[in-house]
Write a protein that holds these residues in place. Sequence first.
Motif, PDB file in Angstrom:
ATOM      1  N   LEU A   1      -6.091   5.966  -9.105  1.00 28.43           N
ATOM      2  CA  LEU A   1      -7.477   5.764  -8.684  1.00 28.43           C
ATOM      3  C   LEU A   1      -7.954   4.338  -8.949  1.00 28.43           C
ATOM      4  CD1 LEU A   1      -9.060   9.184  -9.707  1.00 28.43           C
ATOM      5  CD2 LEU A   1      -8.136   8.470  -7.491  1.00 28.43           C
ATOM      6  N   GLY A   2      -7.150   3.557  -9.661  1.00 29.03           N
ATOM      7  CA  GLY A   2      -7.456   2.149  -9.877  1.00 29.03           C
ATOM      8  C   GLY A   2      -6.841   1.238  -8.829  1.00 29.03           C
ATOM      9  N   LEU A   3      -6.051   1.797  -7.933  1.00 30.73           N
ATOM     10  CA  LEU A   3      -5.390   0.988  -6.901  1.00 30.73           C
ATOM     11  C   LEU A   3      -6.381   0.617  -5.801  1.00 30.73           C
ATOM     12  CD1 LEU A   3      -2.062   3.006  -6.462  1.00 30.73           C
ATOM     13  CD2 LEU A   3      -2.414   0.932  -7.824  1.00 30.73           C
ATOM     14  N   ALA A   4      -6.121  -0.507  -5.166  1.00 30.47           N
ATOM     15  CA  ALA A   4      -6.899  -0.900  -3.995  1.00 30.47           C
ATOM     16  C   ALA A   4      -5.911  -1.405  -2.946  1.00 30.47           C
ATOM     17  CB  ALA A   4      -7.898  -1.996  -4.352  1.00 30.47           C
ATOM     18  N   PRO A   5      -5.881  -0.811  -1.779  1.00 30.43           N
ATOM     19  CA  PRO A   5      -6.628   0.383  -1.388  1.00 30.43           C
ATOM     20  C   PRO A   5      -6.097   1.628  -2.105  1.00 30.43           C
ATOM     21  CG  PRO A   5      -5.091  -0.227   0.345  1.00 30.43           C
ATOM     22  CD  PRO A   5      -5.006  -1.296  -0.708  1.00 30.43           C
ATOM     23  N   LEU A   6      -6.924   2.657  -2.130  1.00 31.72           N
ATOM     24  CA  LEU A   6      -6.531   3.921  -2.747  1.00 31.72           C
ATOM     25  C   LEU A   6      -5.459   4.610  -1.905  1.00 31.72           C
ATOM     26  CD1 LEU A   6     -10.029   5.436  -3.636  1.00 31.72           C
ATOM     27  CD2 LEU A   6      -8.278   4.699  -5.268  1.00 31.72           C
ATOM     28  N   PRO A   7      -4.568   5.366  -2.559  1.00 31.28           N
ATOM     29  CA  PRO A   7      -3.675   6.221  -1.768  1.00 31.28           C
ATOM     30  C   PRO A   7      -4.509   7.314  -1.096  1.00 31.28           C
ATOM     31  CG  PRO A   7      -3.443   6.688  -4.125  1.00 31.28           C
ATOM     32  CD  PRO A   7      -4.387   5.526  -4.000  1.00 31.28           C
ATOM     33  N   LYS A   8      -3.940   7.953  -0.079  1.00 34.56           N
ATOM     34  CA  LYS A   8      -4.659   9.031   0.629  1.00 34.56           C
ATOM     35  C   LYS A   8      -4.478  10.374  -0.066  1.00 34.56           C
ATOM     36  CE  LYS A   8      -3.860   6.970   5.194  1.00 34.56           C
ATOM     37  NZ  LYS A   8      -2.701   6.068   5.224  1.00 34.56           N
ATOM     38  N   VAL A   9      -3.334  10.516  -0.761  1.00 36.25           N
ATOM     39  CA  VAL A   9      -2.942  11.824  -1.287  1.00 36.25           C
ATOM     40  C   VAL A   9      -2.404  11.700  -2.706  1.00 36.25           C
ATOM     41  CG1 VAL A   9      -1.406  13.827  -0.933  1.00 36.25           C
ATOM     42  CG2 VAL A   9      -2.281  12.566   1.053  1.00 36.25           C
ATOM     43  N   ILE A  10      -2.831  12.645  -3.557  1.00 36.29           N
ATOM     44  CA  ILE A  10      -2.220  12.851  -4.868  1.00 36.29           C
ATOM     45  C   ILE A  10      -1.489  14.184  -4.774  1.00 36.29           C
ATOM     46  CG2 ILE A  10      -2.627  13.332  -7.321  1.00 36.29           C
ATOM     47  CD1 ILE A  10      -3.371  10.449  -6.621  1.00 36.29           C
ATOM     48  N   TRP A  11      -0.186  14.165  -5.016  1.00 38.93           N
ATOM     49  CA  TRP A  11       0.616  15.375  -4.903  1.00 38.93           C
ATOM     50  C   TRP A  11       1.266  15.626  -6.255  1.00 38.93           C
ATOM     51  CZ3 TRP A  11       2.343  17.488   0.165  1.00 38.93           C
ATOM     52  CH2 TRP A  11       3.094  18.653   0.022  1.00 38.93           C
ATOM     53  N   MET A  12       0.930  16.760  -6.887  1.00 32.99           N
ATOM     54  CA  MET A  12       1.536  17.137  -8.163  1.00 32.99           C
ATOM     55  C   MET A  12       2.603  18.184  -7.884  1.00 32.99           C
ATOM     56  SD  MET A  12      -1.792  17.299 -10.637  1.00 32.99           S
ATOM     57  CE  MET A  12      -3.284  16.442 -10.069  1.00 32.99           C
ATOM     58  N   GLN A  13       3.774  17.960  -8.448  1.00 37.07           N
ATOM     59  CA  GLN A  13       4.941  18.787  -8.177  1.00 37.07           C
ATOM     60  C   GLN A  13       4.791  20.214  -8.693  1.00 37.07           C
ATOM     61  OE1 GLN A  13       7.780  18.793  -6.567  1.00 37.07           O
ATOM     62  NE2 GLN A  13       7.554  16.778  -5.691  1.00 37.07           N
ATOM     63  N   LEU A  14       5.782  21.042  -8.414  1.00 35.60           N
ATOM     64  CA  LEU A  14       5.805  22.419  -8.885  1.00 35.60           C
ATOM     65  C   LEU A  14       5.549  22.468 -10.389  1.00 35.60           C
ATOM     66  CD1 LEU A  14       8.916  23.728  -6.923  1.00 35.60           C
ATOM     67  CD2 LEU A  14       6.522  24.302  -6.503  1.00 35.60           C
TER      68      LEU A  14
ATOM     69  N   GLN B   1       0.828  -1.205   0.000  1.00 35.04           N
ATOM     70  CA  GLN B   1       0.000   0.000   0.000  1.00 35.04           C
ATOM     71  C   GLN B   1       0.861   1.254   0.000  1.00 35.04           C
ATOM     72  OE1 GLN B   1      -2.929   0.123   3.098  1.00 35.04           O
ATOM     73  NE2 GLN B   1      -3.523   2.224   2.626  1.00 35.04           N
ATOM     74  N   ILE B   2       0.467   2.219  -0.817  1.00 33.55           N
ATOM     75  CA  ILE B   2       1.137   3.524  -0.805  1.00 33.55           C
ATOM     76  C   ILE B   2       0.160   4.565  -0.280  1.00 33.55           C
ATOM     77  CG2 ILE B   2       2.891   3.082  -2.557  1.00 33.55           C
ATOM     78  CD1 ILE B   2       1.052   4.196  -4.636  1.00 33.55           C
ATOM     79  N   ASP B   3       0.701   5.527   0.456  1.00 33.24           N
ATOM     80  CA  ASP B   3      -0.126   6.577   1.053  1.00 33.24           C
ATOM     81  C   ASP B   3      -0.236   7.806   0.146  1.00 33.24           C
ATOM     82  OD1 ASP B   3      -0.427   5.095   3.444  1.00 33.24           O
ATOM     83  OD2 ASP B   3       1.503   5.840   4.153  1.00 33.24           O
ATOM     84  N   MET B   4       0.846   8.069  -0.595  1.00 28.85           N
ATOM     85  CA  MET B   4       0.878   9.278  -1.412  1.00 28.85           C
ATOM     86  C   MET B   4       1.548   8.992  -2.740  1.00 28.85           C
ATOM     87  SD  MET B   4       2.303  13.025  -0.319  1.00 28.85           S
ATOM     88  CE  MET B   4       3.949  13.233  -0.976  1.00 28.85           C
ATOM     89  N   VAL B   5       0.972   9.551  -3.808  1.00 25.18           N
ATOM     90  CA  VAL B   5       1.570   9.495  -5.137  1.00 25.18           C
ATOM     91  C   VAL B   5       2.095  10.891  -5.437  1.00 25.18           C
ATOM     92  CG1 VAL B   5       1.154   9.088  -7.589  1.00 25.18           C
ATOM     93  CG2 VAL B   5      -0.010   7.675  -5.870  1.00 25.18           C
TER      94      VAL B   5
END
Length: 147
Positions: free
Chosen positions: A102-115, A81-85
């Motif tokens: 969004l296709g992962l199970a369980p879903l990550p908690k956070v999507i973080w897009m870089q600068l 499981q990953i918490d953040m992408v």
Amino acid sequence: MHDSSPAPWESISDDEIRAILIEVKVIAVVGLSAEPTRPSHYVFEFLQRCGYTMVGVNPGLAGKEILGAPVYARLADIPFQIDMVDIFRNSAAAGGVVDEALGLAPLPKVIWMQLDVYNETAAQKAAALNLKVVMNRCPKIEYRRLM
């Protein structure tokens, strides 16, 4: 018609970012480079030194290790499981990365897009599934500023 209230990722507070940095433990960096001078590499290394479990995603480096951490071709290949992408790809490519996340199970908690990475459509999809979304920020910068 556009509603005038800002989207959650446009008005994210320092407290919300701090909470994300405290809550997440496992971070997948999509677009990780093996080249030490590349931002994805030194952000990965910094976060690893801060105690996060780091994993890389880069089809060209799949099966290798960077800084002792495994690299996979796709998010779906990560066997835990990953918490953040953390997305180190351009804004156009970020949509596909978010769709994959969004296709992962369980879903990550956070999507973080870089600068300089913005993808409104992807952010809306992730937020609709109750994921936290950060855009145009760097977790290394935010960690140093807030922690």
